[in-house]
Design a protein around this motif. Structure first.
Motif, short mmCIF file in Angstrom:
data_model
loop_
_atom_site.label_atom_id
_atom_site.label_comp_id
_atom_site.label_asym_id
_atom_site.label_seq_id
_atom_site.Cartn_x
_atom_site.Cartn_y
_atom_site.Cartn_z
N THR A 73 0.86 -1.18 0.00
CA THR A 73 0.00 0.00 0.00
C THR A 73 0.90 1.23 0.00
OG1 THR A 73 -1.75 -1.12 1.25
CG2 THR A 73 -1.78 1.29 1.24
N THR A 86 -1.20 5.18 -9.67
CA THR A 86 -2.37 4.32 -9.83
C THR A 86 -2.53 3.90 -11.29
OG1 THR A 86 -3.48 5.43 -7.97
CG2 THR A 86 -4.87 4.18 -9.49
N LYS A 90 -2.33 0.00 -12.82
CA LYS A 90 -3.41 -0.61 -13.59
C LYS A 90 -2.91 -1.04 -14.96
CE LYS A 90 -7.26 1.80 -11.33
NZ LYS A 90 -8.36 2.80 -11.49
N ARG A 98 -1.96 -1.02 -3.94
CA ARG A 98 -3.01 0.01 -3.96
C ARG A 98 -2.42 1.31 -3.44
NH1 ARG A 98 -6.82 -1.12 1.29
NH2 ARG A 98 -5.14 -1.44 2.80
#
Length: 401
Positions: A73, A86, A90, A98
């Motif tokens: 994280t 982010t 992806k 995350r």
């Protein structure tokens, strides 16, 4: 959000850090970091890592790709950097990572996890907070039982040439008319190359890229520490020093070789020895591992434990393999003397042919086939562990929640 925090946020959104091409995962190996701490609970599960101040997340992304059995994280106050991080995650289909936008001084914005994080990373972030102690207290509350925090802070003695440069920059900065701030700062840094920066770790500052230069020379808020101040910070946060992540940086024998003087230095205790080192060497960064005050560093491996222990090659180790032989190696970028023990080459060569983690008895059995005595083999393995070529990970899943 206080005024300093808002200014730091705006600065790093204008100069998102780190720059491209600066991926370095040396301080991101979760099992290696946990291996330095004594752990004795019997809970199990995946390792969870939090990076408090991940910036653009380049290092965290690389770490997540390589450590698929670990959940990562990343949090940062920089909205531009988190959006980019982010998107990159992806794009690459990384599912064990995350990101969140958070203010380390606002505990309600931090991603609390039931059971906590076994590893927390905070490299070069606390130093820019308006209240580093409060930020450190906030992230330490997120730490799992028998977990570790890896921290990097600026060292005041090692920064003295840069601080003098920044003072010089401030003298002319308010009177700048025809030059923008970046051009003016670069011109002054170029002049400092032959004076303040000559021959020390700041040499080359004038030629680094704009992102690195801005982080180094144009930041809006920065606090540095000496050893005494660092110890006070840790004590106030309820934390204890476990070890330096770059122990060679703190090896006083690199600058002193007088035997009588070394005997005296060995008797003065860790803190005073570190204070001596920071004054004799240019150490611009303090990179260290800490834990809760009640936790303890892992004891040294004993000969009677060698066969039953688990091992792995240090992930910070780069081997020069020549077939089944090891010709040389680098540890954290430094060349290792493989001739300091007669079995070092053989231990590494055999270990490199095993799985990522392996039992000591398996390594011993392979070395016995080389017609070596068991006691000599055990000494060779102990030597490799002592010099951090091998490490002993806690068994996969042990002590985790």
């Amino acid at each position: 959000m206080d005024k300093i925090t808002a200014e730091v946020q705006a600065f790093y959104e204008a100069y998102p850090y780190p720059p491209d091409g600066r991926v370095n995962c040396d301080g991101y190996h979760a099992r290696l970091l946990l291996s330095y701490l004594q752990r004795d609970s019997d809970e199990s599960g995946r390792i969870h890592v939090l990076e408090a101040g991940c910036g653009r997340g380049l290092n965290l992304l690389a770490a997540a790709e390589r450590q698929t059995d670990v959940d990562f994280t990343g949090v940062d106050i920089n909205r531009v950097a988190i959006a980019e991080a982010t998107h990159r995650s992806k794009q690459r289909g990384i599912d064990n990572l995350r990101y969140f936008i958070c203010d380390l001084l606002d505990h309600e914005s931090l991603p609390v996890r039931e059971g906590g994080y076994q590893v927390i990373l905070s490299y070069g972030v606390l130093t820019h907070l308006s209240n580093p102690l409060l930020g450190l207290r906030h992230i330490s509350r997120l730490l799992a039982p028998q977990g570790v925090i890896a921290i990097m802070l600026d060292g005041s003695y090692g920064r003295q040439p840069l601080d003098r440069y920044l003072q010089a920059l401030s003298i002319i900065g308010h009177d700048s008319r025809s030059m923008d701030r970046l051009s003016m700062a670069r011109a002054l840094a170029d002049a400092a190359e032959t004076t303040l920066f000559n021959g020390n770790c700041w040499q080359g500052t004038a030629s680094v890229d704009d992102i690195e230069f801005a982080d180094r020379c144009l930041h809006v808020h920065q606090k540095s520490y000496d050893i005494a101040g660092l110890w006070r910070l840790l004590d106030s946060a309820g934390l204890r020093f476990i070890r330096w992540l770059e122990p060679n940086d703190w090896e006083i024998r690199q600058v002193i070789d007088n035997p009588e003087l070394l005997r005296l230095i060995d008797s003065i205790g860790d803190m005073k020895r570190f204070q001596l080192t920071e004054r004799l060497k240019f150490l611009p960064k303090f990179t260290l591992l800490v834990s809760r005050r009640e936790d303890k560093p892992r004891p040294l491996l004993r000969a009677t434990e060698v066969a039953a222990s688990q091992y792995a090659l240090n992930p910070q180790l780069m081997l020069d393999r020549k077939g089944e032989h090891v010709g040389g190696c680098l540890l954290r970028g430094r060349r290792v003397d493989l001739n300091s023990h007669p079995l070092t080459h053989l231990v590494l060569a055999q270990a490199a042919q095993l799985s990522d983690e392996f039992p000591g008895q398996q390594l011993i059995d392979r070395l016995l086939k080389q017609n070596l005595g068991s006691q000599l083999i055990i000494q060779g393995i102990l030597h490799a562990v002592e010099h951090e070529l091998l490490y002993c990970p806690h068994a996969a899943g042990d002590d985790l929640t």
